[in-house]
Design a protein around this motif. Sequence first.
Motif, PDB file in Angstrom:
ATOM      1  N   GLU A 142      10.036  16.302   0.482  1.00 18.86           N
ATOM      2  CA  GLU A 142      10.524  15.700  -0.753  1.00 18.86           C
ATOM      3  C   GLU A 142      11.105  14.333  -0.414  1.00 18.86           C
ATOM      4  O   GLU A 142      11.969  14.209   0.458  1.00 18.86           O
ATOM      5  CB  GLU A 142      11.562  16.595  -1.411  1.00 18.86           C
ATOM      6  N   THR A 143      10.605  13.312  -1.089  1.00 22.67           N
ATOM      7  CA  THR A 143      10.878  11.925  -0.732  1.00 22.67           C
ATOM      8  C   THR A 143      11.293  11.147  -1.971  1.00 22.67           C
ATOM      9  O   THR A 143      10.668  11.295  -3.025  1.00 22.67           O
ATOM     10  CB  THR A 143       9.596  11.294  -0.135  1.00 22.67           C
ATOM     11  N   PRO A 144      12.328  10.314  -1.864  1.00 24.20           N
ATOM     12  CA  PRO A 144      12.651   9.450  -3.003  1.00 24.20           C
ATOM     13  C   PRO A 144      11.471   8.524  -3.303  1.00 24.20           C
ATOM     14  O   PRO A 144      10.759   8.094  -2.394  1.00 24.20           O
ATOM     15  CB  PRO A 144      13.860   8.645  -2.529  1.00 24.20           C
ATOM     16  N   ALA A 145      11.288   8.229  -4.568  1.00 23.96           N
ATOM     17  CA  ALA A 145      10.173   7.367  -4.967  1.00 23.96           C
ATOM     18  C   ALA A 145      10.356   5.962  -4.379  1.00 23.96           C
ATOM     19  O   ALA A 145      11.462   5.428  -4.375  1.00 23.96           O
ATOM     20  CB  ALA A 145      10.100   7.278  -6.485  1.00 23.96           C
ATOM     21  N   PRO A 146       9.272   5.371  -3.907  1.00 19.43           N
ATOM     22  CA  PRO A 146       9.377   3.997  -3.401  1.00 19.43           C
ATOM     23  C   PRO A 146       9.522   3.003  -4.550  1.00 19.43           C
ATOM     24  O   PRO A 146       9.213   3.313  -5.698  1.00 19.43           O
ATOM     25  CB  PRO A 146       8.040   3.800  -2.674  1.00 19.43           C
ATOM     26  N   ARG A 147       9.963   1.809  -4.245  1.00 18.43           N
ATOM     27  CA  ARG A 147      10.055   0.756  -5.264  1.00 18.43           C
ATOM     28  C   ARG A 147       8.673   0.308  -5.697  1.00 18.43           C
ATOM     29  O   ARG A 147       8.497  -0.184  -6.796  1.00 18.43           O
ATOM     30  CB  ARG A 147      10.830  -0.437  -4.732  1.00 18.43           C
ATOM     31  N   ASP A 148       7.694   0.470  -4.816  1.00 20.43           N
ATOM     32  CA  ASP A 148       6.317   0.028  -5.072  1.00 20.43           C
ATOM     33  C   ASP A 148       5.380   1.075  -4.480  1.00 20.43           C
ATOM     34  O   ASP A 148       5.443   1.375  -3.293  1.00 20.43           O
ATOM     35  CB  ASP A 148       6.096  -1.335  -4.406  1.00 20.43           C
ATOM     36  N   PHE A 149       4.509   1.634  -5.322  1.00 21.25           N
ATOM     37  CA  PHE A 149       3.579   2.672  -4.867  1.00 21.25           C
ATOM     38  C   PHE A 149       2.281   2.098  -4.296  1.00 21.25           C
ATOM     39  O   PHE A 149       1.456   2.849  -3.801  1.00 21.25           O
ATOM     40  CB  PHE A 149       3.251   3.618  -6.035  1.00 21.25           C
ATOM     41  N   THR A 150       2.090   0.790  -4.359  1.00 20.17           N
ATOM     42  CA  THR A 150       0.843   0.166  -3.901  1.00 20.17           C
ATOM     43  C   THR A 150       0.508   0.489  -2.448  1.00 20.17           C
ATOM     44  O   THR A 150      -0.658   0.774  -2.144  1.00 20.17           O
ATOM     45  CB  THR A 150       0.890  -1.354  -4.134  1.00 20.17           C
ATOM     46  N   PRO A 151       1.460   0.476  -1.511  1.00 19.45           N
ATOM     47  CA  PRO A 151       1.115   0.797  -0.123  1.00 19.45           C
ATOM     48  C   PRO A 151       0.518   2.194   0.062  1.00 19.45           C
ATOM     49  O   PRO A 151      -0.161   2.456   1.062  1.00 19.45           O
ATOM     50  CB  PRO A 151       2.445   0.661   0.626  1.00 19.45           C
ATOM     51  N   LEU A 152       0.729   3.100  -0.906  1.00 13.60           N
ATOM     52  CA  LEU A 152       0.167   4.447  -0.782  1.00 13.60           C
ATOM     53  C   LEU A 152      -1.355   4.444  -0.891  1.00 13.60           C
ATOM     54  O   LEU A 152      -2.003   5.429  -0.534  1.00 13.60           O
ATOM     55  CB  LEU A 152       0.778   5.373  -1.826  1.00 13.60           C
ATOM     56  N   ASN A 153      -1.937   3.345  -1.360  1.00 20.04           N
ATOM     57  CA  ASN A 153      -3.403   3.248  -1.415  1.00 20.04           C
ATOM     58  C   ASN A 153      -4.028   3.304  -0.023  1.00 20.04           C
ATOM     59  O   ASN A 153      -5.214   3.590   0.107  1.00 20.04           O
ATOM     60  CB  ASN A 153      -3.824   1.967  -2.137  1.00 20.04           C
ATOM     61  N   ASP A 154      -3.236   3.034   1.001  1.00 19.95           N
ATOM     62  CA  ASP A 154      -3.738   3.077   2.379  1.00 19.95           C
ATOM     63  C   ASP A 154      -3.649   4.464   2.999  1.00 19.95           C
ATOM     64  O   ASP A 154      -4.121   4.672   4.114  1.00 19.95           O
ATOM     65  CB  ASP A 154      -2.978   2.072   3.246  1.00 19.95           C
ATOM     66  N   VAL A 155      -3.040   5.418   2.304  1.00 22.64           N
ATOM     67  CA  VAL A 155      -2.946   6.792   2.817  1.00 22.64           C
ATOM     68  C   VAL A 155      -4.300   7.458   2.588  1.00 22.64           C
ATOM     69  O   VAL A 155      -4.803   7.481   1.460  1.00 22.64           O
ATOM     70  CB  VAL A 155      -1.824   7.580   2.097  1.00 22.64           C
ATOM     71  N   PHE A 196      -6.404   8.844  -6.740  1.00 21.75           N
ATOM     72  CA  PHE A 196      -5.289   8.119  -7.343  1.00 21.75           C
ATOM     73  C   PHE A 196      -5.340   6.652  -6.954  1.00 21.75           C
ATOM     74  O   PHE A 196      -6.056   6.263  -6.037  1.00 21.75           O
ATOM     75  CB  PHE A 196      -3.951   8.729  -6.907  1.00 21.75           C
ATOM     76  N   VAL A 197      -4.532   5.882  -7.666  1.00 20.85           N
ATOM     77  CA  VAL A 197      -4.311   4.478  -7.335  1.00 20.85           C
ATOM     78  C   VAL A 197      -2.811   4.228  -7.425  1.00 20.85           C
ATOM     79  O   VAL A 197      -2.199   4.496  -8.458  1.00 20.85           O
ATOM     80  CB  VAL A 197      -5.039   3.527  -8.299  1.00 20.85           C
ATOM     81  N   GLY A 198      -2.228   3.719  -6.346  1.00 24.75           N
ATOM     82  CA  GLY A 198      -0.829   3.333  -6.377  1.00 24.75           C
ATOM     83  C   GLY A 198      -0.692   1.942  -6.976  1.00 24.75           C
ATOM     84  O   GLY A 198      -1.487   1.048  -6.687  1.00 24.75           O
ATOM     85  N   THR A 199       0.294   1.772  -7.837  1.00 26.06           N
ATOM     86  CA  THR A 199       0.596   0.474  -8.441  1.00 26.06           C
ATOM     87  C   THR A 199       2.070   0.178  -8.161  1.00 26.06           C
ATOM     88  O   THR A 199       2.797   1.057  -7.690  1.00 26.06           O
ATOM     89  CB  THR A 199       0.356   0.494  -9.966  1.00 26.06           C
ATOM     90  N   PRO A 200       2.543  -1.010  -8.481  1.00 24.47           N
ATOM     91  CA  PRO A 200       3.972  -1.250  -8.275  1.00 24.47           C
ATOM     92  C   PRO A 200       4.862  -0.250  -9.018  1.00 24.47           C
ATOM     93  O   PRO A 200       5.889   0.174  -8.486  1.00 24.47           O
ATOM     94  CB  PRO A 200       4.172  -2.678  -8.807  1.00 24.47           C
ATOM     95  N   GLU A 201       4.459   0.175 -10.211  1.00 27.68           N
ATOM     96  CA  GLU A 201       5.308   1.043 -11.028  1.00 27.68           C
ATOM     97  C   GLU A 201       5.123   2.530 -10.789  1.00 27.68           C
ATOM     98  O   GLU A 201       6.004   3.323 -11.108  1.00 27.68           O
ATOM     99  CB  GLU A 201       5.047   0.771 -12.519  1.00 27.68           C
ATOM    100  N   GLY A 202       3.946   2.952 -10.335  1.00 30.68           N
ATOM    101  CA  GLY A 202       3.683   4.378 -10.206  1.00 30.68           C
ATOM    102  C   GLY A 202       2.294   4.658  -9.692  1.00 30.68           C
ATOM    103  O   GLY A 202       1.730   3.892  -8.918  1.00 30.68           O
ATOM    104  N   VAL A 203       1.719   5.753 -10.170  1.00 28.68           N
ATOM    105  CA  VAL A 203       0.430   6.235  -9.678  1.00 28.68           C
ATOM    106  C   VAL A 203      -0.490   6.485 -10.871  1.00 28.68           C
ATOM    107  O   VAL A 203      -0.106   7.141 -11.839  1.00 28.68           O
ATOM    108  CB  VAL A 203       0.620   7.542  -8.873  1.00 28.68           C
ATOM    109  N   ILE A 204      -1.708   5.955 -10.783  1.00 27.19           N
ATOM    110  CA  ILE A 204      -2.727   6.165 -11.815  1.00 27.19           C
ATOM    111  C   ILE A 204      -3.615   7.326 -11.401  1.00 27.19           C
ATOM    112  O   ILE A 204      -4.083   7.380 -10.258  1.00 27.19           O
ATOM    113  CB  ILE A 204      -3.615   4.920 -11.982  1.00 27.19           C
ATOM    114  N   THR A 205      -3.859   8.256 -12.341  1.00 23.22           N
ATOM    115  CA  THR A 205      -4.872   9.287 -12.170  1.00 23.22           C
ATOM    116  C   THR A 205      -5.789   9.245 -13.383  1.00 23.22           C
ATOM    117  O   THR A 205      -5.420   8.727 -14.432  1.00 23.22           O
ATOM    118  CB  THR A 205      -4.254  10.702 -12.046  1.00 23.22           C
TER     119      THR A 205
END
Length: 126
Positions: A7-20, A40-49
């Motif tokens: 369980e992880t606090p949400a990041p300020r920007d989800f964009t780097p998660l696109n590299d996972v 999915f796609v990480g964006t600065p605000e959240g995650v697109i599905t």
Amino acid sequence: VIIGGTETPAPRDFTPLNDVPGPMLMKQSGFPPLVIYLSFVGTPEGVITATRPDGGYWAQRVRDGGADGWLRIGDATYAMQATEVLGDARLPLLEMYSAQTGLPMDQAVGGPDPLREWEVFVWTPR
């Protein structure tokens, strides 16, 4: 039903998660338990599905009040909530989804519907 991860606090920007690598796991709150793999796609605000417009179970659960859930991306698990994006507002999000997943916008994907017609949900921290 658990999806594991830390369980992880949400990041300020989800964009780097696109590299996972790999899809993410989504677990919706409520009963019965539901866990599903999603692109999915990480964006600065959240995650697109996105999902085909075929009356799928998880999308309907979001609409019926099951918008809270958890997203596991890599080893991190985030407490999130989903919001459906409707109409033409979906198209820029689907363009990002297409670019990230390699799915073409105007060809049928996994059924008779082109990606352009798919339903879009944005997950943000809760």
